[in-house]
Design a protein around this motif. Structure first.
Motif, PDB file in Angstrom:
ATOM      1  N   GLU A 185       1.382  -1.359   0.105  1.00  0.00           N
ATOM      2  CA  GLU A 185      -0.376  -0.254   0.091  1.00  0.00           C
ATOM      3  C   GLU A 185       0.905   1.402  -0.041  1.00  0.00           C
ATOM      4  OE1 GLU A 185      -2.299   2.576   3.402  1.00  0.00           O
ATOM      5  OE2 GLU A 185      -3.070   0.268   2.712  1.00  0.00           O
ATOM      6  N   CYS A 186       1.853   1.455   1.080  1.00  0.00           N
ATOM      7  CA  CYS A 186       3.480   2.339   0.784  1.00  0.00           C
ATOM      8  C   CYS A 186       3.561   2.967  -0.397  1.00  0.00           C
ATOM      9  CB  CYS A 186       3.526   1.765   1.612  1.00  0.00           C
ATOM     10  SG  CYS A 186       3.221   2.234   3.450  1.00  0.00           S
ATOM     11  N   THR A 187       3.873   1.527  -1.415  1.00  0.00           N
ATOM     12  CA  THR A 187       4.514   1.545  -2.660  1.00  0.00           C
ATOM     13  C   THR A 187       3.624   2.107  -3.008  1.00  0.00           C
ATOM     14  OG1 THR A 187       4.569  -0.737  -2.635  1.00  0.00           O
ATOM     15  CG2 THR A 187       6.369  -0.125  -2.151  1.00  0.00           C
ATOM     16  N   SER A 188       2.750   1.786  -3.401  1.00  0.00           N
ATOM     17  CA  SER A 188       1.048   2.475  -4.475  1.00  0.00           C
ATOM     18  C   SER A 188       1.337   3.474  -5.099  1.00  0.00           C
ATOM     19  CB  SER A 188      -0.118   1.331  -4.344  1.00  0.00           C
ATOM     20  OG  SER A 188      -1.047   2.826  -3.255  1.00  0.00           O
ATOM     21  N   SER A 189       1.456   4.563  -4.592  1.00  0.00           N
ATOM     22  CA  SER A 189       1.454   5.772  -5.382  1.00  0.00           C
ATOM     23  C   SER A 189       2.988   6.174  -5.315  1.00  0.00           C
ATOM     24  CB  SER A 189       1.121   6.780  -4.017  1.00  0.00           C
ATOM     25  OG  SER A 189       2.294   7.287  -3.147  1.00  0.00           O
ATOM     26  N   ARG A 190       3.938   5.611  -5.615  1.00  0.00           N
ATOM     27  CA  ARG A 190       5.165   5.439  -6.442  1.00  0.00           C
ATOM     28  C   ARG A 190       5.429   4.929  -7.027  1.00  0.00           C
ATOM     29  NH1 ARG A 190       7.581   9.915  -2.287  1.00  0.00           N
ATOM     30  NH2 ARG A 190       8.923   9.244  -4.433  1.00  0.00           N
ATOM     31  N   ARG A 191       4.882   4.041  -7.960  1.00  0.00           N
ATOM     32  CA  ARG A 191       4.980   3.169  -8.915  1.00  0.00           C
ATOM     33  C   ARG A 191       5.238   4.037 -10.024  1.00  0.00           C
ATOM     34  NH1 ARG A 191       0.486  -0.721  -7.345  1.00  0.00           N
ATOM     35  NH2 ARG A 191       1.114  -1.394  -5.632  1.00  0.00           N
ATOM     36  N   THR A 192       6.000   3.097 -10.831  1.00  0.00           N
ATOM     37  CA  THR A 192       6.456   3.531 -12.006  1.00  0.00           C
ATOM     38  C   THR A 192       5.888   3.287 -13.186  1.00  0.00           C
ATOM     39  OG1 THR A 192       7.256   1.694 -13.140  1.00  0.00           O
ATOM     40  CG2 THR A 192       9.125   3.071 -12.331  1.00  0.00           C
ATOM     41  N   ALA A 193       5.358   3.619 -14.306  1.00  0.00           N
ATOM     42  CA  ALA A 193       4.078   3.603 -15.674  1.00  0.00           C
ATOM     43  C   ALA A 193       4.106   1.498 -15.760  1.00  0.00           C
ATOM     44  CB  ALA A 193       4.086   4.632 -16.580  1.00  0.00           C
ATOM     45  N   SER A 194       5.374   1.264 -15.650  1.00  0.00           N
ATOM     46  CA  SER A 194       5.676  -0.904 -16.015  1.00  0.00           C
ATOM     47  C   SER A 194       5.093  -0.701 -15.070  1.00  0.00           C
ATOM     48  CB  SER A 194       7.351  -0.642 -16.635  1.00  0.00           C
ATOM     49  OG  SER A 194       7.564  -0.554 -15.705  1.00  0.00           O
ATOM     50  N   THR A 195       5.586  -0.604 -13.772  1.00  0.00           N
ATOM     51  CA  THR A 195       5.184  -0.751 -12.334  1.00  0.00           C
ATOM     52  C   THR A 195       3.195  -1.432 -12.104  1.00  0.00           C
ATOM     53  OG1 THR A 195       7.222  -1.041 -11.879  1.00  0.00           O
ATOM     54  CG2 THR A 195       5.950  -1.584 -10.046  1.00  0.00           C
ATOM     55  N   GLN A 196       3.559   0.074 -12.818  1.00  0.00           N
ATOM     56  CA  GLN A 196       1.584   0.088 -12.599  1.00  0.00           C
ATOM     57  C   GLN A 196       0.649  -0.756 -14.014  1.00  0.00           C
ATOM     58  OE1 GLN A 196       0.936   4.857 -13.167  1.00  0.00           O
ATOM     59  NE2 GLN A 196       1.515   4.726 -11.477  1.00  0.00           N
ATOM     60  N   TRP A 197       1.668  -1.065 -15.329  1.00  0.00           N
ATOM     61  CA  TRP A 197       0.706  -1.880 -15.668  1.00  0.00           C
ATOM     62  C   TRP A 197       0.891  -3.310 -14.766  1.00  0.00           C
ATOM     63  CZ3 TRP A 197       2.812  -5.503 -18.392  1.00  0.00           C
ATOM     64  CH2 TRP A 197       2.063  -6.126 -20.132  1.00  0.00           C
ATOM     65  N   VAL A 198       1.894  -3.787 -14.673  1.00  0.00           N
ATOM     66  CA  VAL A 198       1.756  -5.259 -13.736  1.00  0.00           C
ATOM     67  C   VAL A 198       0.902  -5.000 -13.358  1.00  0.00           C
ATOM     68  CG1 VAL A 198       3.255  -6.585 -12.514  1.00  0.00           C
ATOM     69  CG2 VAL A 198       4.161  -5.164 -14.498  1.00  0.00           C
ATOM     70  N   TYR A 199       0.915  -4.065 -12.053  1.00  0.00           N
ATOM     71  CA  TYR A 199      -0.937  -4.015 -10.931  1.00  0.00           C
ATOM     72  C   TYR A 199      -2.187  -4.190 -11.354  1.00  0.00           C
ATOM     73  CZ  TYR A 199       2.517  -4.772  -6.904  1.00  0.00           C
ATOM     74  OH  TYR A 199       4.039  -5.477  -6.211  1.00  0.00           O
ATOM     75  N   ARG A 200      -1.410  -3.418 -12.517  1.00  0.00           N
ATOM     76  CA  ARG A 200      -3.259  -3.505 -13.338  1.00  0.00           C
ATOM     77  C   ARG A 200      -3.281  -4.668 -14.076  1.00  0.00           C
ATOM     78  NH1 ARG A 200      -1.358   1.664 -14.790  1.00  0.00           N
ATOM     79  NH2 ARG A 200      -1.415   0.957 -17.148  1.00  0.00           N
ATOM     80  N   SER A 201      -2.360  -5.767 -14.575  1.00  0.00           N
ATOM     81  CA  SER A 201      -2.683  -6.595 -15.459  1.00  0.00           C
ATOM     82  C   SER A 201      -2.638  -7.762 -14.495  1.00  0.00           C
ATOM     83  CB  SER A 201      -1.526  -6.706 -16.663  1.00  0.00           C
ATOM     84  OG  SER A 201      -1.299  -5.470 -17.282  1.00  0.00           O
ATOM     85  N   LEU A 202      -2.482  -7.952 -13.354  1.00  0.00           N
ATOM     86  CA  LEU A 202      -2.535  -9.044 -12.532  1.00  0.00           C
ATOM     87  C   LEU A 202      -2.858  -8.927 -11.292  1.00  0.00           C
ATOM     88  CD1 LEU A 202       0.918  -9.921 -12.673  1.00  0.00           C
ATOM     89  CD2 LEU A 202      -0.358 -11.415 -14.195  1.00  0.00           C
ATOM     90  N   GLU A 203      -3.804  -9.644 -10.815  1.00  0.00           N
ATOM     91  CA  GLU A 203      -3.542 -10.104  -9.313  1.00  0.00           C
ATOM     92  C   GLU A 203      -2.942  -9.613  -8.554  1.00  0.00           C
ATOM     93  OE1 GLU A 203      -5.498 -13.501  -8.098  1.00  0.00           O
ATOM     94  OE2 GLU A 203      -6.357 -13.960 -10.291  1.00  0.00           O
ATOM     95  N   ARG A 204      -3.079  -8.310  -7.802  1.00  0.00           N
ATOM     96  CA  ARG A 204      -2.081  -8.114  -6.528  1.00  0.00           C
ATOM     97  C   ARG A 204      -1.509  -8.740  -6.088  1.00  0.00           C
ATOM     98  NH1 ARG A 204      -0.528  -6.782  -1.230  1.00  0.00           N
ATOM     99  NH2 ARG A 204      -1.542  -8.541  -1.337  1.00  0.00           N
ATOM    100  N   ARG A 205      -1.461  -9.784  -5.750  1.00  0.00           N
ATOM    101  CA  ARG A 205      -0.484 -10.562  -5.208  1.00  0.00           C
ATOM    102  C   ARG A 205       0.171 -12.216  -6.230  1.00  0.00           C
ATOM    103  NH1 ARG A 205      -2.313 -14.801  -0.390  1.00  0.00           N
ATOM    104  NH2 ARG A 205      -3.313 -15.964  -2.564  1.00  0.00           N
ATOM    105  N   GLU A 206      -0.271 -11.593  -7.218  1.00  0.00           N
ATOM    106  CA  GLU A 206       0.054 -12.219  -8.366  1.00  0.00           C
ATOM    107  C   GLU A 206       1.817 -11.554  -8.311  1.00  0.00           C
ATOM    108  OE1 GLU A 206      -3.235 -14.734 -10.692  1.00  0.00           O
ATOM    109  OE2 GLU A 206      -2.753 -12.786 -11.639  1.00  0.00           O
TER     110      GLU A 206
END
Length: 126
Positions: free
Chosen positions: A62-83
């Protein structure tokens, strides 16, 4: 487990994970330090939770979620969070199933399943 032991055990992975998410070792270290400080302030609640490792890991994510790069955001949008967590820990940080499972509060088999499922999903999307 005392907070100090937890912090010493988790700091290296928390720092590396936060750096991978943010794309910056400096930002990653600051985010991980802030997350650990927040966990220290909530330590009694963390310890009384059904799984302190899961509670602590979810707080870090949760703490890192606002600091994600665009590519990391894409990974989190593409997968379930734990995946997404497992994919980053296994394939970006190079953690073993045991290490990744331990930090996420999972057993090795569940961590392996999540990371393999994430990798499969990512390879079929590209």
């Amino acid at each position: 487990m005392t907070y100090e032991v937890f912090r010493q055990d988790c700091w290296p992975v928390y720092r590396r994970y936060s750096a991978a998410c943010s794309g910056s070792s400096t930002v990653g270290a600051a985010v991980a330090a802030a997350a650990l400080k927040g966990l220290e302030e909530r330590w009694d609640a963390v310890l009384s939770s059904p799984s302190p490792a899961v509670t602590a890991w979810e707080f870090l994510v949760e703490c890192t979620s606002s600091r994600r790069t665009a590519s990391t955001q894409w990974v989190y949008r593409s997968l379930e969070r734990r995946e997404a967590d497992a994919l980053l820990l296994r394939h970006k940080l190079g953690l073993s199933a045991h290490q990744g499972g331990e930090v996420m509060g999972l057993d090795s088999a569940e961590f392996t399943l999540l990371s393999r499922r994430a990798l499969c999903k990512m390879t079929t999307q590209t």
